[in-house]
Scaffold this motif. Sequence first.
Motif, PDB file in Angstrom:
ATOM      1  N   MET A 202     -26.499  29.729   2.510  1.00 15.14           N
ATOM      2  CA  MET A 202     -25.126  29.789   2.003  1.00 15.14           C
ATOM      3  C   MET A 202     -24.908  28.798   0.865  1.00 15.14           C
ATOM      4  O   MET A 202     -24.184  29.089  -0.094  1.00 15.14           O
ATOM      5  N   LEU A 203     -25.529  27.636   0.958  1.00 14.81           N
ATOM      6  CA  LEU A 203     -25.457  26.661  -0.121  1.00 14.81           C
ATOM      7  C   LEU A 203     -26.030  27.234  -1.411  1.00 14.81           C
ATOM      8  O   LEU A 203     -25.431  27.096  -2.489  1.00 14.81           O
ATOM      9  N   MET A 204     -27.191  27.869  -1.311  1.00 15.81           N
ATOM     10  CA  MET A 204     -27.810  28.483  -2.488  1.00 15.81           C
ATOM     11  C   MET A 204     -26.898  29.556  -3.082  1.00 15.81           C
ATOM     12  O   MET A 204     -26.798  29.692  -4.313  1.00 15.81           O
ATOM     13  N   GLU A 205     -26.224  30.312  -2.227  1.00 18.52           N
ATOM     14  CA  GLU A 205     -25.320  31.351  -2.714  1.00 18.52           C
ATOM     15  C   GLU A 205     -24.129  30.732  -3.437  1.00 18.52           C
ATOM     16  O   GLU A 205     -23.677  31.253  -4.475  1.00 18.52           O
ATOM     17  N   LEU A 206     -23.629  29.626  -2.933  1.00 21.58           N
ATOM     18  CA  LEU A 206     -22.519  28.943  -3.613  1.00 21.58           C
ATOM     19  C   LEU A 206     -22.948  28.419  -4.975  1.00 21.58           C
ATOM     20  O   LEU A 206     -22.175  28.468  -5.938  1.00 21.58           O
ATOM     21  N   VAL A 207     -24.160  27.908  -5.062  1.00 26.74           N
ATOM     22  CA  VAL A 207     -24.663  27.435  -6.355  1.00 26.74           C
ATOM     23  C   VAL A 207     -24.705  28.589  -7.347  1.00 26.74           C
ATOM     24  O   VAL A 207     -24.300  28.451  -8.514  1.00 26.74           O
ATOM     25  N   LYS A 208     -25.164  29.766  -6.907  1.00 27.47           N
ATOM     26  CA  LYS A 208     -25.177  30.942  -7.780  1.00 27.47           C
ATOM     27  C   LYS A 208     -23.758  31.290  -8.237  1.00 27.47           C
ATOM     28  O   LYS A 208     -23.530  31.610  -9.407  1.00 27.47           O
ATOM     29  N   LEU A 209     -22.810  31.244  -7.316  1.00 25.45           N
ATOM     30  CA  LEU A 209     -21.427  31.573  -7.650  1.00 25.45           C
ATOM     31  C   LEU A 209     -20.869  30.609  -8.687  1.00 25.45           C
ATOM     32  O   LEU A 209     -20.162  31.021  -9.612  1.00 25.45           O
ATOM     33  N   VAL A 210     -21.172  29.326  -8.520  1.00 28.60           N
ATOM     34  CA  VAL A 210     -20.692  28.326  -9.479  1.00 28.60           C
ATOM     35  C   VAL A 210     -21.289  28.582 -10.854  1.00 28.60           C
ATOM     36  O   VAL A 210     -20.598  28.536 -11.873  1.00 28.60           O
ATOM     37  N   ARG A 211     -22.588  28.857 -10.908  1.00 36.79           N
ATOM     38  CA  ARG A 211     -23.233  29.140 -12.192  1.00 36.79           C
ATOM     39  C   ARG A 211     -22.619  30.380 -12.845  1.00 36.79           C
ATOM     40  O   ARG A 211     -22.364  30.389 -14.053  1.00 36.79           O
ATOM     41  N   GLN A 212     -22.391  31.422 -12.079  1.00 34.00           N
ATOM     42  CA  GLN A 212     -21.820  32.644 -12.619  1.00 34.00           C
ATOM     43  C   GLN A 212     -20.412  32.423 -13.134  1.00 34.00           C
ATOM     44  O   GLN A 212     -20.033  32.924 -14.194  1.00 34.00           O
ATOM     45  N   ALA A 213     -19.612  31.652 -12.381  1.00 31.79           N
ATOM     46  CA  ALA A 213     -18.247  31.375 -12.805  1.00 31.79           C
ATOM     47  C   ALA A 213     -18.221  30.572 -14.093  1.00 31.79           C
ATOM     48  O   ALA A 213     -17.384  30.803 -14.977  1.00 31.79           O
ATOM     49  N   THR A 214     -19.157  29.647 -14.224  1.00 30.55           N
ATOM     50  CA  THR A 214     -19.222  28.826 -15.435  1.00 30.55           C
ATOM     51  C   THR A 214     -19.635  29.655 -16.627  1.00 30.55           C
ATOM     52  O   THR A 214     -19.109  29.487 -17.733  1.00 30.55           O
ATOM     53  N   CYS A 215     -20.575  30.556 -16.421  1.00 28.44           N
ATOM     54  CA  CYS A 215     -21.025  31.427 -17.526  1.00 28.44           C
ATOM     55  C   CYS A 215     -19.895  32.302 -18.033  1.00 28.44           C
ATOM     56  O   CYS A 215     -19.764  32.546 -19.242  1.00 28.44           O
ATOM     57  N   ARG A 216     -19.043  32.783 -17.119  1.00 31.43           N
ATOM     58  CA  ARG A 216     -17.947  33.650 -17.523  1.00 31.43           C
ATOM     59  C   ARG A 216     -16.880  32.920 -18.311  1.00 31.43           C
ATOM     60  O   ARG A 216     -16.191  33.502 -19.143  1.00 31.43           O
ATOM     61  N   THR A 217     -16.720  31.612 -18.041  1.00 31.04           N
ATOM     62  CA  THR A 217     -15.661  30.843 -18.695  1.00 31.04           C
ATOM     63  C   THR A 217     -16.142  30.054 -19.906  1.00 31.04           C
ATOM     64  O   THR A 217     -15.348  29.443 -20.594  1.00 31.04           O
ATOM     65  N   SER A 218     -17.457  30.039 -20.123  1.00 29.50           N
ATOM     66  CA  SER A 218     -17.996  29.250 -21.241  1.00 29.50           C
ATOM     67  C   SER A 218     -18.042  30.080 -22.523  1.00 29.50           C
ATOM     68  O   SER A 218     -17.899  31.280 -22.507  1.00 29.50           O
TER      69      SER A 218
END
Length: 218
Positions: A202-218
């Motif tokens: 679940m931690l790894m999945e959260l890291v993926k979510l954070v990376r994806q969210a950052t890519c969308r807003t950058s």
Amino acid sequence: MSERPRILITGFGPFPGAPSNPTMPLVKRLSELRRPALDDVDITSHIFHVTYATVDRELPALIAERRPHALLMFGLAGRTSYLRIETRARNAITTTFPDADRHVARKGVIAPGAHPATFGPHMARLLRAARATGIDARASRDAGSYLCNYLSWRAIEATKAAEGPRVAAFIHIPPLPRAGSALPHGSSRITLEGLVDAGEAMLMELVKLVRQATCRTS
């Protein structure tokens, strides 16, 4: 992403009826994970004293100090034998069961007139990640009315603030077998090792979510 993902993992200390809280060793193990995929991830941890006042005081301070992109929170569900992936927080507080300081809430709601607060669709991804490790994990719509639910509510509130975490997740874990006890072959009881495996997924999945969210807003 331009900055390192920051994940804050939390658990709870002992409380009436639970002199030993298994979220404490779980959080410790997860915060000490060393994996190549986590080399550029800042993981910190915190154990909350089981009181409403502590959550109200320490959660905002932790968010301001550590600026986590994601919160991964664990609590004990003493009468559950499986992993519960909470999907929402109820607008409810127990007025009969005291917190660790023997304080009993005077009102039975967190925010008068408010509907339940939802974590979001990412909880389905965490559920799949946990199940992939072989653990018995199930979605839950009822986080109770004690401190786990209260922290969930406050964490969801925090994700809506401009400087708050992007995502939050709350996971209820079952009681663990007593230290040194031997489980029968084929036992379905969840162990600390099983929780660590599911928690890591679940931690790894959260890291993926954070990376994806950052890519969308950058």
